[in-house]
Scaffold this motif. Structure first.
Motif, PDB file in Angstrom:
ATOM      1  N   GLU A 331      -2.727   4.419  -4.353  1.00 17.30           N
ATOM      2  CA  GLU A 331      -1.669   4.013  -3.594  1.00 17.30           C
ATOM      3  C   GLU A 331      -2.302   3.464  -2.252  1.00 17.30           C
ATOM      4  O   GLU A 331      -1.913   2.470  -1.794  1.00 17.30           O
ATOM      5  CB  GLU A 331      -0.773   5.201  -3.286  1.00 17.30           C
ATOM      6  N   GLU A 332      -3.288   4.204  -1.862  1.00 20.38           N
ATOM      7  CA  GLU A 332      -3.760   3.588  -0.366  1.00 20.38           C
ATOM      8  C   GLU A 332      -4.554   2.484  -0.835  1.00 20.38           C
ATOM      9  O   GLU A 332      -4.300   1.455   0.045  1.00 20.38           O
ATOM     10  CB  GLU A 332      -4.887   4.737   0.003  1.00 20.38           C
ATOM     11  N   SER A 335      -1.605   0.013  -1.113  1.00 21.12           N
ATOM     12  CA  SER A 335      -0.973  -0.389   0.077  1.00 21.12           C
ATOM     13  C   SER A 335      -2.001  -1.420   1.062  1.00 21.12           C
ATOM     14  O   SER A 335      -1.558  -2.366   1.780  1.00 21.12           O
ATOM     15  CB  SER A 335      -1.150   0.724   0.967  1.00 21.12           C
TER      16      SER A 335
END
Length: 668
Positions: A331-332, A335
């Motif tokens: 997810e990081e 992002s």
């Protein structure tokens, strides 16, 4: 210089030139991270030009001025990683086209993308049609230059996509197809002299392709993360079901243990109650002990199973935490990719906005340049009008000179008339001795007036001539100033055109220059109008002075006519004064001798002081007039400070005043 610019520039030199015997001019030759001169041979004649001295720079040029090398002197003129920093690269391209020989080549390598890299400023990026546009611009400016090929090269280790263009002075040769660069490097959007359109056209840049790939990878990462989440959810559900099953088994074992303990308590109660049935009870107790052992073994097994289940649950929780950590990491990363994508999109939007603003500013600057060229044309028209006005003023000056010549001719005619009048006065002097004094006074007054008139006329002519010449010089000076102003405006327009890249500063400077030009034009118009009014006023004043001089001459002519009448009256016999007939006769003879002695020198003006001096000397020598005695006898003449002899000849003789020894009582 980045890797692809260095590599493609070397390919150009090897493909298009005979490096063993050729002349190469490099624009922007200061060595920064490499130089194309590395590809030259020891016999290659290489000249490097830049705006600042340093490694690789042979000649330092001045900004905005022509390159300090001869025209048509080089086989190739190259500029690599230069045009993006040049605020007026189109002017530099014209200079490059002038310096290459007929049949020679112009090579340009400039970025088509990439971030800002000021050195000292970053102005431009070049798209596939830039090569044809530059060739068309140079042809409109009278240069015989053609595009051989252009393309956008693929990036290397750096982020740059290079726009590469090769031009030839003259038409491309048929053998160019054997050595074209785009066949040797990885590139797209190729233009050649033989193809009207693009070869290997690509509508989007490599940056945009990379963005699309990043978007696709983000989508795949999202899909993988969703699948991982689903698998983790399934695994967690299975583990939870297994844990529930194990807990149900543990509860069942606990119930069994509770049941066993209840049975043991009942057995003990029965044993106390049935003390008599010891053997039976012992048997039953043994049986119960065996059951209890089995129950303990079952309980230990259940506990072992529970420990294993708990260990598996710990491993499952560890795998679940690792999976969750991996998901958080993905997810990081996702992002970060989205943030980079948003930044790229924002930078693209910013670049598009800047390009739109630059296009708008360029159109505005072109409009202002057109307006400024209109001002220059109007200035030239006004200059032509001023030259016509100067020609009219010069014609007026010639007419004024003709009028002055005519006035001089009239003045000469009057002088001759006065000369003839003087000669006639001399002829009638013998017959009119008594009127000689009055005639001499009249002639003296006329001569004085004519002298003053001549001096005034000379002063007027000198003043008029001086003012006319001064006015002509002023007009010529004004015309020169106008020429200088026009040239200065043209130089300012050239400088404005050279500084087009500085949008806001150039716009303010252009507006200020236009306002200054309008103010100066207004001042010039006012000055020209004032000069014209002054010229008209001066012409009117000169004409008025000429009219005044004509009236004065007419008045003097009338005075001469009156004097002529006086002479005619003087020719009549006049009775001498009764008091001093003998002295008057002698004085008349002396006056006549003095006039006859000065006759050769009589002219215009009449030299009165010569006659007076000669009369005074002659009268003293003959003892006919005593000036001191005359002044003592006539104190009013002495108080007025007048000359005694002059007063007697003009006034005293007519008034019958005494002179000589008779004034003191001696008498004659």
């Amino acid at each position: 210089m980045h890797d692809t610019a260095y590599r493609v520039g070397g390919r150009f030199l090897e493909s298009y030139l005979d490096l063993a015997d050729c002349d190469v001019l490099e624009i922007g030759a200061l060595i920064v991270n490499g130089t194309l001169r590395d590809h030259a041979l020891p016999t290659t004649r290489w000249v490097g030009i830049d705006l600042v001295p340093g490694p690789g720079v042979d000649i330092v040029a001045q900004p905005g001025e022509a390159l300090p090398v001869p025209d048509s002197a080089f086989d190739a003129v190259v500029a690599s990683s230069v045009f993006e920093h040049d605020p007026a690269f189109w002017e530099t391209f014209l200079e490059m086209a002038d310096k290459v020989r007929p049949g020679g080549y112009v090579y340009i390598n400039a970025p088509s993308n990439g971030g800002i890299h000021r050195y000292p400023q970053d102005n431009w990026r070049f798209y596939p049609d830039s090569g044809r546009a530059l060739a068309a611009w140079a042809q409109r400016k009278g240069r015989d230059i053609s595009l051989v090929e252009s393309f956008v090269a693929a990036r290397g280790q750096k982020e740059w996509n290079d726009f590469v263009a090769v031009f030839r002075r003259g038409q491309p040769a048929p053998d160019h197809a054997m050595r074209l660069l785009h066949t040797q490097v990885d590139c797209v959007n190729v233009s050649t002299w033989s193809e009207p359109g693009l070869v290997r056209p690509v509508a989007i840049t490599e940056d945009m392709q990379l963005l699309d790939e990043a978007r696709s990878e983000c989508a795949h990462a999202k899909s993988a993360a969703s699948e991982s989440d689903a698998r983790a959810a399934l695994a967690i559900g299975g583990l939870e079901a297994k844990v529930a099953q194990i807990e149900a088994q543990f509860r069942a074992a606990e119930k069994s243990r509770a049941s066993a303990e209840t049975l043991l308590s009942a057995e003990r109660a029965e044993r106390r109650a049935l003390a008599a049935a010891v053997e039976t009870a012992q048997a039953e107790k043994a049986l119960l002990r065996e059951q209890l052992a089995k129950s303990a073994e079952e309980q230990a097994g259940v506990e072992d199973n529970l420990a294993c289940i708990r260990a598996e649950l710990g491993n499952t929780e560890y795998e679940l935490s690792a999976t969750r950590s991996t998901l958080r990491q993905r997810e990081e990363e996702l992002s970060q990719l989205l943030a980079e994508l948003q930044r790229s999109l924002a930078e693209r939007d910013c670049l598009l906005d800047r390009l739109a603003k630059m296009d708008t500013a360029a159109r505005r600057m072109e409009e202002k340049l057109s307006e400024a060229e209109g001002w220059v044309f109007r200035l030239a028209a006004e200059r032509t009008a001023r030259e016509r006005e100067m020609a009219v003023a010069e014609r007026a000056l010639r007419r004024e000179r003709k009028e002055r010549a005519r006035a001089d001719w009239l003045w000469t005619t009057l002088a001759h008339d006065a000369q003839r009048l003087s000669e006639r006065l001399v002829e009638v002097e013998d017959s009119s001795r008594q009127a000689q004094a009055r005639l001499e006074q009249a002639l003296a007054d006329a001569t004085t007036a004519l002298t003053h008139l001549e001096e005034e006329r000379a002063a007027q002519l000198q003043s008029a001539q001086g003012k006319t010449e001064a006015e002509r010089e002023a007009r010529l000076s004004l015309a020169r100033q106008l020429d200088e102003e026009v040239h200065r405006r043209q130089r300012e327009l050239t400088l404005q055109q050279a500084e087009l890249s500085k949008e806001r500063e150039t716009r303010r400077a252009a507006e200020a220059t236009i306002r200054e030009t309008e103010a100066q034009l207004s001042t010039v118009r006012q000055s020209l109008a004032k000069a014209r009014e002054d010229a008209l006023a001066e012409t009117s004043r000169i004409k008025g002075e000429q009219a005044t001089a004509a009236r004065v001459l007419a008045a003097r002519s009338e005075e001469i006519v009156a004097l002529t009448k006086l002479l005619a009256n003087a020719e009549r016999p006049a009775a001498p004064p009764p008091q001093l007939p003998t002295v008057a006769t002698m004085l008349a003879e002396v006056v006549g001798e003095a006039l006859m002695a000065t006759q050769p020198r009589i002219g215009l003006p009449f030299v009165r002081r010569n006659v007076s001096s000669r009369l005074r000397t002659t009268l003293r020598q003959k003892g006919l007039f005593d000036a001191e005695a005359y002044l003592r006898a006539n104190p009013d003449v002495a108080a007025a400070g007048q000359d005694a002899l002059h007063h007697y000849l003009i006034h005293g003789l007519k008034e019958g005043r005494l002179f000589g020894s008779s004034a003191t009582g001696d008498g004659h």
